[in-house]
Enzyme design. Structure first.
Site, mmCIF file in Angstrom:
data_model
loop_
_atom_site.group_PDB
_atom_site.id
_atom_site.type_symbol
_atom_site.label_atom_id
_atom_site.label_comp_id
_atom_site.label_asym_id
_atom_site.label_seq_id
_atom_site.Cartn_x
_atom_site.Cartn_y
_atom_site.Cartn_z
ATOM 1 N N GLY A 68 -1.264 -9.091 -6.951
ATOM 2 C CA GLY A 68 -2.091 -9.151 -6.805
ATOM 3 C C GLY A 68 -3.349 -10.473 -6.236
ATOM 4 O O GLY A 68 -4.042 -10.657 -5.828
ATOM 5 N N THR A 69 -2.509 -11.263 -6.824
ATOM 6 C CA THR A 69 -3.059 -12.464 -6.394
ATOM 7 C C THR A 69 -3.330 -12.848 -5.067
ATOM 8 O O THR A 69 -3.428 -13.049 -4.170
ATOM 9 C CB THR A 69 -2.125 -13.897 -7.412
ATOM 10 O OG1 THR A 69 -2.627 -13.694 -8.721
ATOM 11 C CG2 THR A 69 -2.263 -15.351 -6.269
ATOM 12 N N HIS A 71 -2.738 -10.573 -2.803
ATOM 13 C CA HIS A 71 -3.628 -9.728 -2.207
ATOM 14 C C HIS A 71 -5.137 -10.611 -1.920
ATOM 15 O O HIS A 71 -5.750 -10.232 -0.664
ATOM 16 C CB HIS A 71 -3.413 -8.539 -3.479
ATOM 17 C CG HIS A 71 -4.354 -6.903 -2.779
ATOM 18 N ND1 HIS A 71 -4.283 -5.934 -1.646
ATOM 19 C CD2 HIS A 71 -6.050 -7.122 -2.750
ATOM 20 C CE1 HIS A 71 -5.352 -5.759 -1.454
ATOM 21 N NE2 HIS A 71 -6.461 -6.532 -2.529
ATOM 22 N N THR A 93 4.942 -10.028 -11.717
ATOM 23 C CA THR A 93 6.465 -9.037 -12.141
ATOM 24 C C THR A 93 7.380 -8.497 -11.113
ATOM 25 O O THR A 93 8.649 -8.384 -11.888
ATOM 26 C CB THR A 93 5.535 -7.974 -12.882
ATOM 27 O OG1 THR A 93 5.314 -7.867 -13.947
ATOM 28 C CG2 THR A 93 6.762 -6.757 -13.791
ATOM 29 N N GLU A 273 -4.075 -2.840 -6.154
ATOM 30 C CA GLU A 273 -4.669 -3.142 -7.055
ATOM 31 C C GLU A 273 -6.213 -1.462 -6.539
ATOM 32 O O GLU A 273 -5.579 -1.366 -5.126
ATOM 33 C CB GLU A 273 -5.915 -4.521 -5.982
ATOM 34 C CG GLU A 273 -5.017 -5.298 -6.867
ATOM 35 C CD GLU A 273 -4.789 -5.839 -8.277
ATOM 36 O OE1 GLU A 273 -6.234 -6.146 -8.539
ATOM 37 O OE2 GLU A 273 -3.751 -6.481 -8.124
#
Length: 316
Positions: A68-69, A71, A93, A273
């Site tokens: 997510g980071t 992205h 993860t 996301e």
């Protein structure tokens, strides 16, 4: 000095729980960077804004965090005037894009690999105007991501994605879609559509041909039936030949662009996301950014360092 200015962007969680990783990165790069700036994100959207506004001021961008980071930061870096070279430091993860790049899963080792200088022009994908590095999914993948228990994820890591997959399979329902690509139109039903640029999903290697992030194509997998055996094969990169030859349960195509329409709006999972909906306009952007690769990367290989339950995709 190899790089005059470098910026390391890390998420708040990484800063609180993995402060030692920052020290490993600094130690690895101290002799090769004239000026290293550490920037912590504190809320959603920070990484994108920071990398868009400040990326072109640096020669090297380091991103410490999960998918997510990554992205967020890549969406910002892609809009920067003169994007810097980019190094991913896996702190989440699943770290699927880092695996696609063949990077070690330990942050300190990944930082050391930057010094080897294996930097390459790399494809990214675009969906409805937004960048993705690894995958876009509709249906079962999106539902699985939404069903993940955040507390369970903190306690159990990758196992939480496997458990979410089991819960989601019991409720999976097909949806009607129309997929238009360069060679034709597919009008059918499916429980899942996966469009991949990368080669890892939920830590497992995807069973696709080609050179992944350097071939100018997207890999599209249409899954028409839900079932534990089939889902396990897809998730764990198994041989899908029997499924492809048994009445079209799975259909696999490769294309530089496609459009997906659904009878009703469906959530789109982009690198873990979920904030977009169908219809989806999807395309590859060849050689858009320059990323550092690990020692085992052959543009098709993924370093598999940790065993355990492999499941569905993660955010960061």
């Amino acid at each position: 000095m190899r790089w005059g200015r470098a910026m390391l962007v890390y998420n708040r969680k990484a800063g609180k729980e993995k402060a030692g990783q920052l020290g490993e990165v600094v130690a690895a790069l101290a002799g090769e960077v004239g000026e290293l700036t550490l920037v912590q994100t504190t809320e959603p959207g920070d990484g994108e804004k920071i990398c868009r506004d400040r990326g072109s001021d640096h020669d090297l961008l380091l991103v410490l965090g999960g998918d997510g980071t990554v992205h967020e930061c890549i969406n910002g870096a892609a809009e920067a005037a003169g994007p810097p070279e980019i190094a991913i430091l896996p702190g989440g993860t699943c770290n699927d894009f880092a695996r696609t790049l063949g990077l070690p899963m330990q942050v300190g080792r990944a930082a050391e690999e930057i010094l080897a200088g294996r930097v390459r022009d790399t494809d990214v994908g675009k969906v409805n105007g937004r960048i993705f590095t690894n995958f876009v999914g509709i249906g079962l993948i999106t539902d699985t991501s939404e069903n993940i228990d955040s507390d369970q994820k903190e306690r159990m890591g990758k196992l939480s994605y496997f458990l979410s997959t089991l819960r989601t399979l019991r409720q999976a329902e097909p949806f009607r879609f129309r997929l238009t690509h360069e060679e034709g139109v597919i009008d059918s039903e499916a429980v899942m559509i996966l469009v991949a640029n990368g080669r890892s999903l939920g830590t497992a290697k995807l069973p696709f041909a080609g050179e992944g992030v350097q071939d100018g194509l997207l890999d599209v997998l249409i899954v028409r039936e839900a079932g534990l055996s089939l889902a396990w094969q897809v998730i764990n990169g198994g041989d899908l030949t029997d499924y492809r030859e048994s009445g079209g349960i799975i259909e696999y195509i490769r294309t530089p662009s496609l459009r997906i329409d659904t009878d009703e709006p469906k959530g789109i999972d982009s690198d873990g996301e979920i904030y977009l909906q169908t219809p989806a306009e999807i395309s590859v952007v060849p050689s858009k950014l320059r990323f550092f690769y690990g020692p085992n990367a052959d543009t098709n290989g993924i370093e598999d360092e940790d065993a355990g339950i492999d499941a569905m995709p993660s955010g960061g």
